[in-house]
Write a protein that holds these residues in place. Sequence first.
Motif, short mmCIF file in Angstrom:
data_model
loop_
_atom_site.label_atom_id
_atom_site.label_comp_id
_atom_site.label_asym_id
_atom_site.label_seq_id
_atom_site.Cartn_x
_atom_site.Cartn_y
_atom_site.Cartn_z
N ILE A 24 0.84 -1.20 0.00
CA ILE A 24 0.00 0.00 0.00
C ILE A 24 0.87 1.25 0.00
CG2 ILE A 24 -1.63 1.34 1.38
CD1 ILE A 24 -2.87 -1.33 2.24
N ALA A 25 1.94 1.25 0.78
CA ALA A 25 2.83 2.41 0.83
C ALA A 25 3.49 2.66 -0.51
CB ALA A 25 3.89 2.22 1.92
N VAL A 26 3.97 1.62 -1.17
CA VAL A 26 4.66 1.79 -2.46
C VAL A 26 3.69 2.31 -3.52
CG1 VAL A 26 5.78 0.52 -4.33
CG2 VAL A 26 6.49 0.14 -1.98
N VAL A 27 2.52 1.71 -3.60
CA VAL A 27 1.53 2.15 -4.60
C VAL A 27 1.08 3.58 -4.30
CG1 VAL A 27 -0.80 1.73 -5.46
CG2 VAL A 27 0.78 -0.17 -5.20
N SER A 28 0.94 3.92 -3.03
CA SER A 28 0.54 5.28 -2.66
C SER A 28 1.61 6.30 -3.05
CB SER A 28 0.25 5.36 -1.18
OG SER A 28 -0.83 4.53 -0.85
N LEU A 29 2.88 5.96 -2.85
CA LEU A 29 3.95 6.87 -3.25
C LEU A 29 4.00 7.04 -4.77
CD1 LEU A 29 6.76 5.78 -0.78
CD2 LEU A 29 5.52 7.95 -0.80
N ILE A 30 3.77 5.95 -5.49
CA ILE A 30 3.73 6.05 -6.95
C ILE A 30 2.55 6.93 -7.38
CG2 ILE A 30 3.30 4.72 -9.07
CD1 ILE A 30 4.92 2.43 -7.76
N ALA A 31 1.40 6.75 -6.73
CA ALA A 31 0.22 7.56 -7.05
C ALA A 31 0.47 9.03 -6.74
CB ALA A 31 -0.99 7.04 -6.29
N ALA A 32 1.12 9.30 -5.62
CA ALA A 32 1.40 10.70 -5.26
C ALA A 32 2.33 11.35 -6.27
CB ALA A 32 2.01 10.76 -3.86
N ARG A 33 3.18 10.57 -6.88
CA ARG A 33 4.11 11.11 -7.88
C ARG A 33 3.47 11.20 -9.26
NH1 ARG A 33 8.30 13.98 -9.41
NH2 ARG A 33 9.79 12.91 -10.71
N ALA A 34 2.68 10.18 -9.64
CA ALA A 34 2.18 10.09 -11.01
C ALA A 34 0.88 10.84 -11.24
CB ALA A 34 2.00 8.63 -11.39
N LEU A 35 -0.04 10.82 -10.28
CA LEU A 35 -1.34 11.44 -10.52
C LEU A 35 -1.26 12.93 -10.81
CD1 LEU A 35 -3.72 9.61 -8.02
CD2 LEU A 35 -3.60 9.38 -10.49
N PRO A 36 -0.47 13.73 -10.09
CA PRO A 36 -0.40 15.15 -10.46
C PRO A 36 0.16 15.38 -11.87
CG PRO A 36 0.41 14.86 -8.24
CD PRO A 36 0.23 13.49 -8.82
N VAL A 45 -2.08 14.76 -5.01
CA VAL A 45 -1.07 14.23 -4.09
C VAL A 45 -1.74 13.72 -2.81
CG1 VAL A 45 0.93 14.88 -2.68
CG2 VAL A 45 0.73 15.70 -5.00
N VAL A 46 -2.89 14.28 -2.48
CA VAL A 46 -3.57 13.95 -1.23
C VAL A 46 -3.91 12.46 -1.12
CG1 VAL A 46 -5.64 14.41 0.16
CG2 VAL A 46 -4.43 16.29 -0.96
N PRO A 47 -4.47 11.80 -2.16
CA PRO A 47 -4.73 10.36 -2.00
C PRO A 47 -3.46 9.55 -1.75
CG PRO A 47 -5.92 11.20 -3.90
CD PRO A 47 -5.02 12.29 -3.42
N GLY A 48 -2.35 9.95 -2.34
CA GLY A 48 -1.09 9.24 -2.10
C GLY A 48 -0.62 9.40 -0.67
N ILE A 49 -0.72 10.60 -0.16
CA ILE A 49 -0.33 10.84 1.24
C ILE A 49 -1.25 10.09 2.18
CG2 ILE A 49 -0.15 12.63 3.02
CD1 ILE A 49 0.75 14.53 0.74
N ALA A 50 -2.55 10.07 1.88
CA ALA A 50 -3.50 9.33 2.71
C ALA A 50 -3.19 7.83 2.68
CB ALA A 50 -4.93 9.58 2.23
N GLY A 51 -2.78 7.32 1.54
CA GLY A 51 -2.42 5.91 1.44
C GLY A 51 -1.18 5.57 2.25
N VAL A 52 -0.20 6.46 2.24
CA VAL A 52 1.01 6.23 3.04
C VAL A 52 0.66 6.25 4.53
CG1 VAL A 52 3.25 7.19 3.68
CG2 VAL A 52 2.59 7.08 1.28
N ALA A 53 -0.20 7.18 4.92
CA ALA A 53 -0.63 7.22 6.33
C ALA A 53 -1.41 5.96 6.69
CB ALA A 53 -1.48 8.47 6.57
N ALA A 54 -2.26 5.50 5.79
CA ALA A 54 -3.03 4.28 6.05
C ALA A 54 -2.12 3.06 6.16
CB ALA A 54 -4.07 4.07 4.95
#
Length: 111
Positions: A24-36, A45-54
């Motif tokens: 979950i952390a790896v996919v969230s970091l990728i999402a935080a980088r790629a989605l914007p 970036v918010v969903p990626g940060i939320a995923g890392v926190a989760a």
Amino acid sequence: MTRYDPGLQPERTQLAWRRTALSIAVVSLIAARALPMILGSGVWVVPGIAGVAASGALWVLAARRARAVDRALSPVPHPDRMPDGRLIVALVGFTAAAGALALIVLLGVAR
């Protein structure tokens, strides 16, 4: 006769929870980088940060769950009960929310 065999099964279960949290952390970091970059807005970036926190919360709660299971099943009598399925339900809810967000992003990109 003991109720509990402290073999490798509890360790494998704990490792599976850790592997899930790390995924979950790896996919969230990728999402935080790629989605914007894909969607052009910094708010993605918010969903990626939320995923890392989760994933961090999952790591901590899974460790707590493993300790509770170990205490409840140990040969020494403890008043502790087995953990319930709230952590599993929370993980399913998080996965469903991430899937819904992915569907929204895909439909938004397709337009």
